[in-house]
Design an enzyme around this catalytic site. Structure first.
Site, mmCIF file in Angstrom:
data_model
loop_
_atom_site.group_PDB
_atom_site.id
_atom_site.type_symbol
_atom_site.label_atom_id
_atom_site.label_comp_id
_atom_site.label_asym_id
_atom_site.label_seq_id
_atom_site.Cartn_x
_atom_site.Cartn_y
_atom_site.Cartn_z
ATOM 1 N N HIS A 125 0.848 -1.206 0.000
ATOM 2 C CA HIS A 125 0.000 0.000 0.000
ATOM 3 C C HIS A 125 0.870 1.237 0.000
ATOM 4 O O HIS A 125 2.015 1.209 0.445
ATOM 5 C CB HIS A 125 -0.961 0.008 1.195
ATOM 6 C CG HIS A 125 -0.287 -0.185 2.518
ATOM 7 N ND1 HIS A 125 0.114 -1.427 2.986
ATOM 8 C CD2 HIS A 125 0.091 0.706 3.467
ATOM 9 C CE1 HIS A 125 0.684 -1.288 4.170
ATOM 10 N NE2 HIS A 125 0.693 0.002 4.484
ATOM 11 N N HIS B 46 0.862 5.175 1.315
ATOM 12 C CA HIS B 46 0.231 6.195 2.157
ATOM 13 C C HIS B 46 0.272 7.541 1.431
ATOM 14 O O HIS B 46 1.331 7.963 0.953
ATOM 15 C CB HIS B 46 1.017 6.382 3.460
ATOM 16 C CG HIS B 46 0.989 5.218 4.384
ATOM 17 N ND1 HIS B 46 0.119 5.137 5.441
ATOM 18 C CD2 HIS B 46 1.740 4.083 4.430
ATOM 19 C CE1 HIS B 46 0.343 4.003 6.110
ATOM 20 N NE2 HIS B 46 1.323 3.351 5.513
HETATM 21 P P1 5GP Z 1 1.735 0.314 7.431
HETATM 22 O O1 5GP Z 1 2.157 0.550 8.859
HETATM 23 O O2 5GP Z 1 1.627 -1.168 7.134
HETATM 24 O O3 5GP Z 1 2.556 1.046 6.422
HETATM 25 O O4 5GP Z 1 0.307 0.948 7.316
HETATM 26 C C1 5GP Z 1 -0.867 0.301 7.660
HETATM 27 C C2 5GP Z 1 -1.924 1.372 7.785
HETATM 28 O O5 5GP Z 1 -3.178 0.758 7.676
HETATM 29 C C3 5GP Z 1 -1.904 2.112 9.118
HETATM 30 O O6 5GP Z 1 -1.770 3.509 8.877
HETATM 31 C C4 5GP Z 1 -3.253 1.761 9.751
HETATM 32 O O7 5GP Z 1 -3.829 2.855 10.427
HETATM 33 C C5 5GP Z 1 -4.079 1.357 8.546
HETATM 34 N N1 5GP Z 1 -5.093 0.349 8.806
HETATM 35 C C6 5GP Z 1 -4.912 -0.832 9.463
HETATM 36 N N2 5GP Z 1 -6.056 -1.543 9.475
HETATM 37 C C7 5GP Z 1 -6.960 -0.799 8.782
HETATM 38 C C8 5GP Z 1 -8.335 -1.006 8.443
HETATM 39 O O8 5GP Z 1 -8.946 -2.018 8.777
HETATM 40 N N3 5GP Z 1 -8.944 -0.043 7.711
HETATM 41 C C9 5GP Z 1 -8.287 1.106 7.319
HETATM 42 N N4 5GP Z 1 -8.981 2.015 6.609
HETATM 43 N N5 5GP Z 1 -7.002 1.338 7.623
HETATM 44 C C10 5GP Z 1 -6.348 0.398 8.359
#
Ligand code: 5GP
Ligand code: ZN
Length: 136
Positions: free
Chosen positions: A99, A101
């Site tokens: 993903h 951001h």
């Molecule tokens: P990472 O830390 O893997 O780069 O980012 C994961 C992101 O996904 C985090 O910013 C977290 O807030 C978001 N996130 C985790 N679970 C969910 C969810 O069920 N729905 C949404 N909309 N965001 C999520």
């Protein structure tokens, strides 16, 4: 990937706040936003990280990031954007479905998408330049 939450969100099996969708991607608002408007670009197919996602899809994700940032800069409006993409636990990745951001920035928002500058040592420079010779 039956147990991947982003697969389920991308497929519409779990509800999300979707701001954009096409055949390959869903763009949703992050549940724990760094700032107002923090969004995530999710490919509909499962790839754990940047090393797994095919190049053509990665290119389209970058073009989509540009489209959304350009639109939201004016629509929100905001003063800047961080485009962040974490790979691996050490880098802060918590959901192992690729993903991107998209984090709107507002003057003085204090959001912590930053680091403390270190020093580029001669030793590190030499080592990395040597290794980069194999980069093609
Ligand atoms: P990472 O830390 O893997 O780069 O980012 C994961 C992101 O996904 C985090 O910013 C977290 O807030 C978001 N996130 C985790 N679970 C969910 C969810 O069920 N729905 C949404 N909309 N965001 C999520
Ligand atoms: Zn997945």
């Amino acid at each position: 990937m039956n147990d991947c939450i982003f697969c389920k969100i991308a497929a519409g099996e779990i509800p999300s706040t979707t701001i954009y969708e096409d055949d390959d991607f869903r763009v949703i608002l992050d549940l724990g936003p760094a700032t107002k408007g923090h969004a995530l670009i999710l490919p509909k197919k499962h790839y754990a990280d940047i090393t797994e996602i095919p190049e053509d899809l990665l290119s389209r994700a970058a073009v989509l990031a540009k489209k959304i940032v350009t639109f939201m800069m004016k629509a929100l409006p905001c003063d800047g954007y961080n485009v962040v993409q974490n790979n691996g636990e050490a880098a802060g990745q918590t959901v192992f479905h690729f993903h991107i951001h998209l984090i709107p920035r507002y003057n003085g928002d204090g959001a912590g998408v930053t680091w403390k500058p270190g020093t580029l040592t001669d030793e590190a420079k030499k080592e990395i330049l040597e290794k980069a010779k194999d980069l093609k």
